[in-house]
Design an enzyme around this catalytic site. Structure first.
Site, PDB file in Angstrom:
ATOM      1  N   ASP A  55       0.844  -1.202   0.000  1.00  0.00           N
ATOM      2  CA  ASP A  55       0.000   0.000   0.000  1.00  0.00           C
ATOM      3  C   ASP A  55       0.878   1.251   0.000  1.00  0.00           C
ATOM      4  OD1 ASP A  55      -2.527  -1.190  -0.050  1.00  0.00           O
ATOM      5  OD2 ASP A  55      -2.540  -1.501   2.112  1.00  0.00           O
ATOM      6  N   GLY A  56       2.016   1.170   0.698  1.00  0.00           N
ATOM      7  CA  GLY A  56       2.959   2.294   0.740  1.00  0.00           C
ATOM      8  C   GLY A  56       3.467   2.640  -0.658  1.00  0.00           C
ATOM      9  N   ASN A  58      -4.590   8.908   2.016  1.00  0.00           N
ATOM     10  CA  ASN A  58      -4.858   8.325   3.339  1.00  0.00           C
ATOM     11  C   ASN A  58      -5.290   9.379   4.356  1.00  0.00           C
ATOM     12  OD1 ASN A  58      -4.435   5.617   3.016  1.00  0.00           O
ATOM     13  ND2 ASN A  58      -2.382   5.576   3.895  1.00  0.00           N
ATOM     14  N   GLU A  59      -4.363  10.306   4.654  1.00  0.00           N
ATOM     15  CA  GLU A  59      -4.628  11.256   5.737  1.00  0.00           C
ATOM     16  C   GLU A  59      -3.599  12.378   5.786  1.00  0.00           C
ATOM     17  OE1 GLU A  59      -1.531   9.227   6.455  1.00  0.00           O
ATOM     18  OE2 GLU A  59      -3.080   7.888   7.158  1.00  0.00           O
ATOM     19  N   ASP A  98      -0.832  15.441  21.571  1.00  0.00           N
ATOM     20  CA  ASP A  98       0.277  15.130  20.658  1.00  0.00           C
ATOM     21  C   ASP A  98       0.019  15.618  19.232  1.00  0.00           C
ATOM     22  OD1 ASP A  98       1.485  13.991  22.768  1.00  0.00           O
ATOM     23  OD2 ASP A  98       1.708  11.983  21.890  1.00  0.00           O
ATOM     24  N   SER A 103      -5.143   6.230  11.153  1.00  0.00           N
ATOM     25  CA  SER A 103      -6.399   6.627  11.796  1.00  0.00           C
ATOM     26  C   SER A 103      -6.956   5.491  12.656  1.00  0.00           C
ATOM     27  CB  SER A 103      -7.409   7.036  10.715  1.00  0.00           C
ATOM     28  OG  SER A 103      -8.640   7.314  11.273  1.00  0.00           O
ATOM     29  N   LYS A 104      -6.874   4.270  12.136  1.00  0.00           N
ATOM     30  CA  LYS A 104      -7.390   3.121  12.899  1.00  0.00           C
ATOM     31  C   LYS A 104      -6.539   2.904  14.155  1.00  0.00           C
ATOM     32  CE  LYS A 104      -8.684  -1.708  12.649  1.00  0.00           C
ATOM     33  NZ  LYS A 104      -7.886  -2.066  13.814  1.00  0.00           N
ATOM     34  N   SER A 105      -5.218   3.066  14.034  1.00  0.00           N
ATOM     35  CA  SER A 105      -4.348   2.901  15.205  1.00  0.00           C
ATOM     36  C   SER A 105      -4.657   3.949  16.275  1.00  0.00           C
ATOM     37  CB  SER A 105      -2.873   3.015  14.806  1.00  0.00           C
ATOM     38  OG  SER A 105      -2.564   2.086  13.807  1.00  0.00           O
ATOM     39  N   ALA A 147      -3.554  11.439  21.652  1.00  0.00           N
ATOM     40  CA  ALA A 147      -3.273  11.661  23.067  1.00  0.00           C
ATOM     41  C   ALA A 147      -3.672  13.054  23.558  1.00  0.00           C
ATOM     42  CB  ALA A 147      -1.785  11.417  23.339  1.00  0.00           C
TER      43      ALA A 147
HETATM   44  P1  NAP Z   1       5.370   2.812   6.602  1.00  0.00           P
HETATM   45  O1  NAP Z   1       5.563   3.332   7.980  1.00  0.00           O
HETATM   46  O2  NAP Z   1       6.537   2.249   5.869  1.00  0.00           O
HETATM   47  O3  NAP Z   1       4.207   1.687   6.576  1.00  0.00           O
HETATM   48  C1  NAP Z   1       3.026   1.854   7.231  1.00  0.00           C
HETATM   49  C2  NAP Z   1       2.138   0.616   7.120  1.00  0.00           C
HETATM   50  O4  NAP Z   1       0.809   1.098   6.851  1.00  0.00           O
HETATM   51  C3  NAP Z   1       2.486  -0.376   6.022  1.00  0.00           C
HETATM   52  O5  NAP Z   1       2.311  -1.677   6.541  1.00  0.00           O
HETATM   53  C4  NAP Z   1       1.456  -0.079   4.953  1.00  0.00           C
HETATM   54  O6  NAP Z   1       1.078  -1.235   4.185  1.00  0.00           O
HETATM   55  C5  NAP Z   1       0.271   0.316   5.786  1.00  0.00           C
HETATM   56  N1  NAP Z   1      -0.746   1.147   5.110  1.00  0.00           N
HETATM   57  C6  NAP Z   1      -0.583   2.211   4.296  1.00  0.00           C
HETATM   58  N2  NAP Z   1      -1.766   2.684   3.901  1.00  0.00           N
HETATM   59  C7  NAP Z   1      -2.719   1.892   4.476  1.00  0.00           C
HETATM   60  C8  NAP Z   1      -4.125   1.868   4.446  1.00  0.00           C
HETATM   61  N3  NAP Z   1      -4.841   2.767   3.755  1.00  0.00           N
HETATM   62  N4  NAP Z   1      -4.767   0.898   5.149  1.00  0.00           N
HETATM   63  C9  NAP Z   1      -4.095  -0.008   5.848  1.00  0.00           C
HETATM   64  N5  NAP Z   1      -2.746  -0.043   5.928  1.00  0.00           N
HETATM   65  C10 NAP Z   1      -2.074   0.904   5.244  1.00  0.00           C
HETATM   66  O7  NAP Z   1       4.767   4.024   5.751  1.00  0.00           O
HETATM   67  P2  NAP Z   1       4.301   4.075   4.236  1.00  0.00           P
HETATM   68  O8  NAP Z   1       4.374   2.720   3.611  1.00  0.00           O
HETATM   69  O9  NAP Z   1       5.003   5.210   3.588  1.00  0.00           O
HETATM   70  O10 NAP Z   1       2.754   4.440   4.416  1.00  0.00           O
HETATM   71  C11 NAP Z   1       2.363   5.651   4.989  1.00  0.00           C
HETATM   72  C12 NAP Z   1       1.079   5.355   5.730  1.00  0.00           C
HETATM   73  O11 NAP Z   1       1.353   4.515   6.821  1.00  0.00           O
HETATM   74  C13 NAP Z   1       0.416   6.578   6.323  1.00  0.00           C
HETATM   75  O12 NAP Z   1      -0.403   7.224   5.389  1.00  0.00           O
HETATM   76  C14 NAP Z   1      -0.332   5.995   7.515  1.00  0.00           C
HETATM   77  O13 NAP Z   1      -1.698   5.707   7.225  1.00  0.00           O
HETATM   78  C15 NAP Z   1       0.364   4.664   7.794  1.00  0.00           C
HETATM   79  N6  NAP Z   1       1.005   4.713   9.111  1.00  0.00           N
HETATM   80  C16 NAP Z   1       0.433   3.989  10.101  1.00  0.00           C
HETATM   81  C17 NAP Z   1       0.933   4.074  11.418  1.00  0.00           C
HETATM   82  C18 NAP Z   1       0.252   3.326  12.510  1.00  0.00           C
HETATM   83  O14 NAP Z   1      -0.697   2.574  12.250  1.00  0.00           O
HETATM   84  N7  NAP Z   1       0.669   3.526  13.756  1.00  0.00           N
HETATM   85  C19 NAP Z   1       2.046   4.866  11.692  1.00  0.00           C
HETATM   86  C20 NAP Z   1       2.609   5.579  10.632  1.00  0.00           C
HETATM   87  C21 NAP Z   1       2.073   5.491   9.356  1.00  0.00           C
HETATM   88  P3  NAP Z   1       2.083  -2.006   3.192  1.00  0.00           P
HETATM   89  O15 NAP Z   1       2.933  -2.854   4.067  1.00  0.00           O
HETATM   90  O16 NAP Z   1       1.152  -2.781   2.332  1.00  0.00           O
HETATM   91  O17 NAP Z   1       2.852  -0.956   2.437  1.00  0.00           O
END
Ligand code: NAP
Length: 276
Positions: free
Chosen positions: A45-46, A122-123, A150, A164-166, A185
């Protein structure tokens, strides 16, 4: 059809991209990195997020399709071992597509006349380098609350399964036209009081965030980060643009959610119930 490929650097993705290019050559499918009609992503997805921002200027004409080299993703309909099947669909392509809402993020800076607009798949997350962020949050022009904590996240329906879910946000079906605000937070005391639960606002509404101190903030839009500018206010609304995906087959959204977040545990429980 003019096709571009975006892949991540992992070995399986690089190998698959090579195979994909070979197949395109054989089928006389034109590779066009500059002006594609279809963008194929290979990774996760990234990787699709990166491709989205690379081709954001072509949103009205381009469709995306994702191949996942790991588990099935939210933006990726195909697995790496299904390349032949995807290729057959591509050759028979009749423009099938599905589109989803995006987030428009307009940022006004202190001491700058020009505002800047970002589009998020995404966001958008606003937080502080250190310490807590204080800001006023307005909904549809009215002050709603003063936030201290935060940071805050505003997400699209397809982004609702990301960070967002986290943060405790709801998973929103991507056909819903809405945006969701989640808190990171929040402090709640006599001075600062927030709703302390996610908010989903309708498509004719908008959110404005005015930081009390505009410096020391980090704005991130999907996988991109923009630090070091003094932010006066940010206006979030559903974008006019939408993202289009080539939809050669349909994966039920809630199956995708179950597969990603519940998966094996749920199936084990079902087996247990069946055998007890
Ligand atoms: P990353 O930190 O390398 O990976 C973040 C993870 O989020 C990867 O496992 C990615 O899936 C997954 N992801 C991305 N978009 C998603 C979606 N719409 N639904 C479910 N999972 C999703 O960062 P990145 O690959 O550059 O992606 C950036 C995105 O990561 C942000 O937009 C944010 O939504 C998400 N993120 C989540 C958290 C958290 O949950 N605590 C923290 C930081 C960022 P793949 O493994 O398939 O690439």
């Amino acid at each position: 059809m003019r096709v571009a490929v975006v892949h991540n650097d992992s070995k399986p993705s690089v190998e698959l991209a090579k195979e994909f290019f070979k197949k395109c050559k054989k089928a006389y499918i034109q590779i066009d990195e500059e002006n594609p009609q279809l963008v194929v992503t290979i990774g996760g997805d990234g990787t699709l997020l990166s491709a989205f921002h690379k081709y954001q200027h072509l949103l009205n004409t381009v469709r995306f399709v994702g191949i996942h080299t790991g588990h099935l993703g939210f933006y990726t309909d195909w697995r790496d071992y299904e390349l032949d099947e995807l290729f057959e669909s591509l050759k028979r392509d009749e423009g099938e597509s599905v589109s989803y809402p995006l987030l428009d993020v307009r940022v006004e800076y202190e001491n700058e006349k020009e505002s800047e607009t970002f589009i998020a798949l995404n966001e958008a997350v606003l937080k502080k380098f250190d310490g807590t962020m204080v800001c006023e949050i307005f909904v549809k022009g009215e002050l709603f609350e003063t936030f201290r904590g935060d940071g805050v996240c505003v997400s699209t329906p397809t982004g609702s399964t990301g960070i967002s879910k986290s943060l405790g946000g709801a998973v929103i079906h991507p056909r819903t036209e809405a945006i969701q605000l989640t808190e990171m937070a929040s402090l709640n005391n006599r001075v600062y009081r927030t709703l302390s639960s996610p908010m989903i606002i309708a498509k004719d509404e908008w959110i404005v965030i005015k930081p009390i101190q505009g410096d020391g903030l980090i704005l991130s839009v999907d996988n991109l980060t923009f630090p070091n500018r003094k932010i006066k206010k940010i206006i979030y609304r559903i974008a006019r643009e939408r993202v289009h995906f080539a939809r050669y087959r349909h994966t039920h959204f809630w199956n995708r959610v179950e597969n990603s977040f519940i998966g094996a545990l749920n199936r084990d429980e079902k087996n247990f119930q069946e055998h007890s």
